[in-house]
Design a protein around this motif. Structure first.
Motif, PDB file in Angstrom:
ATOM      1  N   ASN B  76       0.826  -1.209   0.000  1.00 44.48           N
ATOM      2  CA  ASN B  76       0.000   0.000   0.000  1.00 44.48           C
ATOM      3  C   ASN B  76       0.860   1.257   0.000  1.00 44.48           C
ATOM      4  O   ASN B  76       0.535   2.232  -0.666  1.00 44.48           O
ATOM      5  N   ALA B  77       1.950   1.237   0.764  1.00 43.89           N
ATOM      6  CA  ALA B  77       2.734   2.474   0.916  1.00 43.89           C
ATOM      7  C   ALA B  77       4.218   2.171   0.993  1.00 43.89           C
ATOM      8  O   ALA B  77       4.640   1.243   1.685  1.00 43.89           O
ATOM      9  N   TRP B  79       6.952   4.429   2.201  1.00 45.00           N
ATOM     10  CA  TRP B  79       7.304   5.692   2.851  1.00 45.00           C
ATOM     11  C   TRP B  79       8.811   5.904   2.813  1.00 45.00           C
ATOM     12  O   TRP B  79       9.590   4.948   2.741  1.00 45.00           O
ATOM     13  N   PRO B 101       8.472  12.717  12.151  1.00 46.08           N
ATOM     14  CA  PRO B 101       9.216  12.242  10.986  1.00 46.08           C
ATOM     15  C   PRO B 101       8.809  13.026   9.736  1.00 46.08           C
ATOM     16  O   PRO B 101       7.643  13.385   9.574  1.00 46.08           O
ATOM     17  N   HIS B 102       9.777  13.285   8.882  1.00 49.11           N
ATOM     18  CA  HIS B 102       9.574  14.101   7.679  1.00 49.11           C
ATOM     19  C   HIS B 102       9.309  13.154   6.501  1.00 49.11           C
ATOM     20  O   HIS B 102      10.246  12.683   5.864  1.00 49.11           O
ATOM     21  N   LEU B 103       8.047  12.890   6.233  1.00 49.03           N
ATOM     22  CA  LEU B 103       7.677  11.760   5.384  1.00 49.03           C
ATOM     23  C   LEU B 103       7.252  12.139   3.976  1.00 49.03           C
ATOM     24  O   LEU B 103       6.595  13.153   3.759  1.00 49.03           O
ATOM     25  N   PHE B 104       7.635  11.299   3.031  1.00 45.02           N
ATOM     26  CA  PHE B 104       7.105  11.394   1.672  1.00 45.02           C
ATOM     27  C   PHE B 104       6.967   9.970   1.153  1.00 45.02           C
ATOM     28  O   PHE B 104       7.275   9.002   1.852  1.00 45.02           O
ATOM     29  N   LEU B 105       6.479   9.840  -0.081  1.00 49.71           N
ATOM     30  CA  LEU B 105       6.200   8.514  -0.634  1.00 49.71           C
ATOM     31  C   LEU B 105       6.980   8.273  -1.921  1.00 49.71           C
ATOM     32  O   LEU B 105       7.241   9.193  -2.687  1.00 49.71           O
ATOM     33  N   THR B 107       7.025   5.236  -5.272  1.00 50.91           N
ATOM     34  CA  THR B 107       6.206   4.181  -5.872  1.00 50.91           C
ATOM     35  C   THR B 107       7.059   2.942  -6.097  1.00 50.91           C
ATOM     36  O   THR B 107       8.293   2.992  -6.110  1.00 50.91           O
ATOM     37  N   LEU B 234       2.967   7.170  12.111  1.00 50.92           N
ATOM     38  CA  LEU B 234       2.172   6.805  10.937  1.00 50.92           C
ATOM     39  C   LEU B 234       0.833   6.197  11.349  1.00 50.92           C
ATOM     40  O   LEU B 234      -0.193   6.454  10.722  1.00 50.92           O
TER      41      LEU B 234
END
Lengths: 311, 311
Positions: B76-77, B79, B101-105, B107, B234
């Motif tokens: 699903n993710a 991160w 936490p400094h989060l991004f995604l 693919t 999260l």
């Protein structure tokens, strides 16, 4: 063609909408076609086969009888654009690069389908839970390094999209991160409408209603970076895949009417940019995103059941 | 337990590594288990069944005979954390929030497996293509609103990860967007190592070699936000799912040795933060991410084949 996904005896099935009330179950007319829209998009003749199988037929199933579901199962990427409407850039006072789309990602878990409840975090987690009415673009034909003038050939269709955002979490850091990815915080639907039926996105407009009050309304030609330029830009970096979703960004808030006390009351706003006409989403609300000529995406809002018992 | 995914007659199969050279094919000893690791993680007894089926056995297959693949199929993710090592924060001069936490995604398309080639964009697209050696964390048990002290119970294992980044695209806007999601720009592997074997992440260190030269080396306890706090954070927003991946952030560059002319030559750097000891990845390079006690993730770099013919 308007394609829906719906629950049929506990499984996801595909349908083609034929009237405001009726649809055709794809399994009835083309049992050999996959029940997953992305698998149909991955076949070169998939959409043509779907069209042939349903053309000229009258739907014998009632839309009112089924629960719609998100029609994209595990796409590679669910992109979204930040700060892509001039009216939204103006109300936030934020900067964006006028030459490149301002892109981030959401996960599948952050979206539900039309008619399914959207989850609002309880106040113990966050208060500034905001709608963002948007045009959703679904990729059909894969491709790399696509020139702008051929980019729309890669679009399989369009949908209405609510890019629900939890502002407090979005503001924890520069990257939006979790704030754009709360569980079931957004939605898209009710269907994918193919480009032959939808026409030029720039000629349509998007509108958001909360409990019947219009809170956003903007022509889609107010975008900083349009669909074709966004598709072309993405394809410089990676291969666009069938089923990739792009949420094209949201416009600013409409000014509240003189008798709209809620819309004028900035003391009820908890986000970083208190704006007349903006109201946060709360449990009990009904949110509608309408794109003219496409349809209405309607969701009720409930408190995230993971926090039942919290205020 | 060290779990790999590999190509077996064109299909993805799972294996359990038993020595530096050998592994057991899961299908040989537990043909009833799924061939998809996420499906095993989704079964409450999946990992126990895998352990029982392989315990005490000697591997009869050669690691050298197979091509490893990414062991997570459509999580699903995926991160990733920005600015999570104090040495990396210092070298960029950027700000981050010390409390979250400094989060991004990223693919799935942005990652390849151990031994597969990583794609560098041609110079016509971008020049600052950078390695980021990191600890990867794989979620096993799902959960919402997980307290910090129980967070590690939700971790199924750890891996080495190269969070390859295209700096020019990352800097187009505040959100990293496409710059962190170029096709096959990163990698993880060679395997998932379970926590009983790996132990406390904070006691390990991560190291990056380019063409044999060590370019990053840092203890994993230099993280601003650790694994348990990231998992807990999260889970406030969404349900962690089996197979979710978290890339824990990268340390700063090592100072170059006196005889390291390449590492001292800032004129060959095209990124936003020219730093002694940093070199960009280029076609022909071999990149290794090593976490002590876990293993080595090794990839060669080739020019993105979508742009063959470009410089």
């Amino acid at each position: 063609m308007k394609i829906i996904a719906y629950l049929d005896a506990g499984r996801i099935a595909l349908g083609v909408v034929t009237s405001p009330t009726h649809f055709i179950a794809v399994a009835d007319v083309a049992p050999d076609l996959p029940t997953d829209l992305i698998e149909i998009l991955e076949r070169e003749d998939g959409m043509d086969r779907l069209r042939e199988a349903t053309a000229g037929r009258t739907g014998d199933r009632l839309l009112a009888d089924v629960t719609l579901k998100p029609f994209l199962h595990r796409p590679n990427a669910m992109w979204a654009l930040a700060l892509n409407f001039k009216s939204h850039i103006a109300e936030t006072g934020l900067q964006t690069n006028p030459d490149f789309p301002h892109l981030f990602l959401r996960t599948e878990a952050s979206y539900v389908g039309a008619g399914e409840p959207i989850f609002a975090p309880p106040y113990s987690v966050a208060r500034a839970f905001d709608y963002e009415g948007e045009l959703g673009v679904i990729i059909g034909k894969p491709g790399r390094d696509i020139p702008v003038e051929r980019a729309l050939e890669h679009v399989a269709g369009y949908t209405c999209l609510n890019e629900g955002s939890v502002r407090e979490y979005q503001m924890h850091n520069r990257q939006f991160g979790l704030g754009k990815n709360f569980e079931a915080s957004g939605s898209y639907g009710p269907w994918l409408m193919t480009p032959d039926e939808f026409g030029d996105p720039a000629r349509h407009s998007v509108l958001t209603r909360i409990n019947g009050v219009v809170r956003q309304r903007a022509p889609l030609d107010d975008m900083l970076i349009d669909v074709a330029h966004t598709v072309s830009y993405l394809s410089r970096g990676y291969r666009l895949r069938p089923g990739d979703l792009i949420a094209m960004g949201t416009p600013g808030a409409l000014k509240p009417q003189p008798d709209d006390l809620e819309g004028q009351d900035l003391s009820r706003q908890f986000g970083p940019f208190p704006t007349p006409g903006l109201v946060h989403m709360r449990a009990g609300d009904v949110v509608e995103i309408e794109i003219d000529g496409l349809g209405v995406l309607r969701n009720s809002v409930i408190t995230d059941p993971a926090f039942e018992g919290d205020l």
